[in-house]
Design an enzyme around this catalytic site. Structure first.
Site, PDB file in Angstrom:
ATOM      1  N   LYS A   1       0.744  -1.178  -0.051  1.00  0.00           N
ATOM      2  CA  LYS A   1       0.021  -0.042   0.073  1.00  0.00           C
ATOM      3  C   LYS A   1       1.125   1.309  -0.152  1.00  0.00           C
ATOM      4  CE  LYS A   1      -2.102  -1.067   4.048  1.00  0.00           C
ATOM      5  NZ  LYS A   1      -1.392  -2.382   4.236  1.00  0.00           N
TER       6      LYS A   1
ATOM      7  N   ARG B   1      -9.930   0.717   8.200  1.00  0.00           N
ATOM      8  CA  ARG B   1      -9.414  -0.613   8.395  1.00  0.00           C
ATOM      9  C   ARG B   1     -10.471  -1.459   9.153  1.00  0.00           C
ATOM     10  NH1 ARG B   1      -3.339   0.400   8.541  1.00  0.00           N
ATOM     11  NH2 ARG B   1      -2.753  -1.378   8.976  1.00  0.00           N
TER      12      ARG B   1
ATOM     13  N   ARG C   1      -1.034  -9.106  13.446  1.00  0.00           N
ATOM     14  CA  ARG C   1      -1.324  -7.694  12.109  1.00  0.00           C
ATOM     15  C   ARG C   1      -2.107  -8.494  11.353  1.00  0.00           C
ATOM     16  NH1 ARG C   1       3.999  -5.417  10.575  1.00  0.00           N
ATOM     17  NH2 ARG C   1       3.101  -4.067   9.239  1.00  0.00           N
TER      18      ARG C   1
ATOM     19  N   ARG D   1      11.976  -5.690   5.739  1.00  0.00           N
ATOM     20  CA  ARG D   1      11.930  -4.266   5.452  1.00  0.00           C
ATOM     21  C   ARG D   1      12.864  -3.648   6.694  1.00  0.00           C
ATOM     22  NH1 ARG D   1       6.094  -1.314   5.781  1.00  0.00           N
ATOM     23  NH2 ARG D   1       6.022  -2.566   7.471  1.00  0.00           N
TER      24      ARG D   1
ATOM     25  N   ARG E   1      11.382  -2.115  11.961  1.00  0.00           N
ATOM     26  CA  ARG E   1      10.189  -1.528  12.725  1.00  0.00           C
ATOM     27  C   ARG E   1       9.720  -2.463  13.553  1.00  0.00           C
ATOM     28  NH1 ARG E   1       5.358   0.372   8.675  1.00  0.00           N
ATOM     29  NH2 ARG E   1       4.095  -0.832   9.816  1.00  0.00           N
TER      30      ARG E   1
HETATM   31  P1  AP5 Z   1       4.846  -1.564   2.104  1.00  0.00           P
HETATM   32  O1  AP5 Z   1       4.660  -0.928   0.956  1.00  0.00           O
HETATM   33  O2  AP5 Z   1       5.350  -0.967   3.324  1.00  0.00           O
HETATM   34  O3  AP5 Z   1       3.277  -2.339   2.241  1.00  0.00           O
HETATM   35  P2  AP5 Z   1       2.207  -1.810   3.129  1.00  0.00           P
HETATM   36  O4  AP5 Z   1       1.100  -2.551   2.743  1.00  0.00           O
HETATM   37  O5  AP5 Z   1       2.057  -0.193   3.230  1.00  0.00           O
HETATM   38  O6  AP5 Z   1       2.609  -2.480   4.709  1.00  0.00           O
HETATM   39  P3  AP5 Z   1       2.792  -1.630   5.958  1.00  0.00           P
HETATM   40  O7  AP5 Z   1       3.363  -2.933   6.891  1.00  0.00           O
HETATM   41  O8  AP5 Z   1       3.353  -0.423   5.876  1.00  0.00           O
HETATM   42  O9  AP5 Z   1       1.030  -1.866   6.445  1.00  0.00           O
HETATM   43  P4  AP5 Z   1       0.500  -1.751   7.643  1.00  0.00           P
HETATM   44  O10 AP5 Z   1      -0.868  -1.567   7.062  1.00  0.00           O
HETATM   45  O11 AP5 Z   1       0.784  -3.042   8.447  1.00  0.00           O
HETATM   46  O12 AP5 Z   1       1.136  -0.763   8.451  1.00  0.00           O
HETATM   47  P5  AP5 Z   1       0.599   0.920   8.675  1.00  0.00           P
HETATM   48  O13 AP5 Z   1       1.828   1.541   8.646  1.00  0.00           O
HETATM   49  O14 AP5 Z   1      -0.531   1.273   7.805  1.00  0.00           O
HETATM   50  O15 AP5 Z   1       5.639  -2.850   1.555  1.00  0.00           O
HETATM   51  C1  AP5 Z   1       5.986  -3.707   2.603  1.00  0.00           C
HETATM   52  C2  AP5 Z   1       7.354  -4.253   1.987  1.00  0.00           C
HETATM   53  O16 AP5 Z   1       7.268  -5.033   1.041  1.00  0.00           O
HETATM   54  C3  AP5 Z   1       8.551  -3.283   1.847  1.00  0.00           C
HETATM   55  O17 AP5 Z   1      10.079  -3.653   2.215  1.00  0.00           O
HETATM   56  C4  AP5 Z   1       8.402  -3.079   0.362  1.00  0.00           C
HETATM   57  O18 AP5 Z   1       9.815  -2.624  -0.384  1.00  0.00           O
HETATM   58  C5  AP5 Z   1       8.087  -4.643   0.031  1.00  0.00           C
HETATM   59  N1  AP5 Z   1       7.260  -4.590  -1.205  1.00  0.00           N
HETATM   60  C6  AP5 Z   1       6.345  -3.899  -1.661  1.00  0.00           C
HETATM   61  N2  AP5 Z   1       5.872  -4.101  -2.946  1.00  0.00           N
HETATM   62  C7  AP5 Z   1       6.515  -5.164  -3.276  1.00  0.00           C
HETATM   63  C8  AP5 Z   1       6.695  -5.844  -4.514  1.00  0.00           C
HETATM   64  N3  AP5 Z   1       5.713  -5.603  -5.614  1.00  0.00           N
HETATM   65  N4  AP5 Z   1       7.436  -6.654  -4.684  1.00  0.00           N
HETATM   66  C9  AP5 Z   1       8.628  -6.949  -3.660  1.00  0.00           C
HETATM   67  N5  AP5 Z   1       8.627  -6.407  -2.555  1.00  0.00           N
HETATM   68  C10 AP5 Z   1       7.677  -5.413  -2.402  1.00  0.00           C
HETATM   69  O19 AP5 Z   1       0.017   0.806  10.201  1.00  0.00           O
HETATM   70  C11 AP5 Z   1       0.930   0.382  11.410  1.00  0.00           C
HETATM   71  C12 AP5 Z   1       0.010   0.187  12.431  1.00  0.00           C
HETATM   72  O20 AP5 Z   1      -0.760   1.400  12.870  1.00  0.00           O
HETATM   73  C13 AP5 Z   1      -1.128  -0.942  12.368  1.00  0.00           C
HETATM   74  O21 AP5 Z   1      -0.596  -2.252  12.794  1.00  0.00           O
HETATM   75  C14 AP5 Z   1      -2.168   0.005  13.531  1.00  0.00           C
HETATM   76  O22 AP5 Z   1      -1.600  -0.426  14.744  1.00  0.00           O
HETATM   77  C15 AP5 Z   1      -1.857   1.193  13.349  1.00  0.00           C
HETATM   78  N6  AP5 Z   1      -2.948   1.846  12.351  1.00  0.00           N
HETATM   79  C16 AP5 Z   1      -2.644   2.417  11.197  1.00  0.00           C
HETATM   80  N7  AP5 Z   1      -3.702   2.791  10.600  1.00  0.00           N
HETATM   81  C17 AP5 Z   1      -4.842   2.215  11.437  1.00  0.00           C
HETATM   82  C18 AP5 Z   1      -6.378   2.642  11.209  1.00  0.00           C
HETATM   83  N8  AP5 Z   1      -6.906   3.108  10.299  1.00  0.00           N
HETATM   84  N9  AP5 Z   1      -6.818   1.923  12.282  1.00  0.00           N
HETATM   85  C19 AP5 Z   1      -6.424   1.294  13.498  1.00  0.00           C
HETATM   86  N10 AP5 Z   1      -5.107   1.364  13.485  1.00  0.00           N
HETATM   87  C20 AP5 Z   1      -4.174   1.813  12.539  1.00  0.00           C
END
Ligand code: AP5
Length: 212
Positions: free
Chosen positions: A13, A86, A169, A125, A158
């Site tokens: 994402k 979410r 998660r 990552r 992280r």
């Molecule tokens: P990346 O692009 O970072 O993937 P992502 O889907 O953004 O994953 P995140 O882990 O950042 O998402 P998340 O939803 O768990 O965390 P968030 O920060 O939103 O890619 C991941 C890895 O894969 C990278 O190393 C990248 O290089 C690699 N990659 C990507 N595409 C690729 C490809 N095509 N091929 C190969 N490799 C690839 O949230 C963190 C925390 O915040 C949550 O756990 C929760 O506690 C809280 N939070 C955030 N939003 C909310 C909400 N709305 N409600 C409640 N809690 C929330």
């Protein structure tokens, strides 16, 4: 144009939102990034958020909605929402918020990927502690171990990218977030993208499927 990027942790994402933001020059709002900044600044909200995030758990809906609702109402330009909504409650509240300003979500880009694949991505990552640039020990290695190519900052693992937290998660994703997929499918807003392709192929597929 308002777009949601939906998908499991590690589905890409954040990576794709940044690429699409650059392509169309629209705003990128990542709730994860907003929360991590609050944690870094040690604000009251940041301390509360950290108590959930460090365990890999979702933050309560009312906290997230409190953080975003006024911001969304005040925006005059289109945006990508990354990591929000979410839960079904967040999705329904988003609909209500946008109704008050006569707006709606145009597309929901669902990044579809096998959960086994995301585990491997997340443990590998690394993120720069200074500028936030992302690396991956499998697919995007830094030139020098643990050092950011861009700013020389230290690369960190992280706190929620360790196997046990990743599992929590993914469980939250399956139980709380995945039901949103059918919610948006019924509204005919869902675009499903195969997120298990190269970075560039995923970006091209998204661009092919949305018209701005
Ligand atoms: P990346 O692009 O970072 O993937 P992502 O889907 O953004 O994953 P995140 O882990 O950042 O998402 P998340 O939803 O768990 O965390 P968030 O920060 O939103 O890619 C991941 C890895 O894969 C990278 O190393 C990248 O290089 C690699 N990659 C990507 N595409 C690729 C490809 N095509 N091929 C190969 N490799 C690839 O949230 C963190 C925390 O915040 C949550 O756990 C929760 O506690 C809280 N939070 C955030 N939003 C909310 C909400 N709305 N409600 C409640 N809690 C929330």
């Amino acid at each position: 144009m308002n777009i949601i990027f939906l998908g499991s942790p590690g589905s890409g994402k954040g990576t794709q939102a940044k690429r699409i933001k650059d392509h169309y020059n629209i705003l990128h709002i990542s709730t994860g990034d907003l929360l991590r900044e609050e944690v870094k600044q040690q604000t009251k909200q940041g301390k509360l958020a950290d108590s959930y995030m460090s365990k890999g758990e979702l933050i309560p809906d009312e906290v997230i909605l409190g953080m975003l609702s006024e911001k969304l109402k005040s925006l005059k330009e289109g945006y990508i929402l990354d990591g929000f909504p979410r839960t079904l409650q967040q999705a329904k509240s988003l609909y209500d918020i946008l109704q008050t300003i006569d707006q709606e979500i145009d597309y929901v880009v669902y990044l579809d990927i096998a959960l086994e694949e995301v585990k491997a991505r997340l443990v590998a990552r690394r993120v720069c502690n200074v500028c936030g640039e992302e690396y991956n020990l499998e697919t995007k290695k830094p030139e020098k171990e643990n050092v950011c190519n861009k700013c020389g900052g230290e690369l960190i693992h992280r706190s929620d990218d360790y196997p046990e937290k990743i599992q929590t998660r993914l469980d939250s994703y399956i139980n709380a977030t995945a039901p949103i997929i059918s919610y948006y499918k019924e509204q005919k807003k869902l675009i499903t993208i195969n997120a298990q392709q190269s970075f560039e192929m995923v970006t091209q597929d998204i661009i092919k499927n949305i018209s701005i």
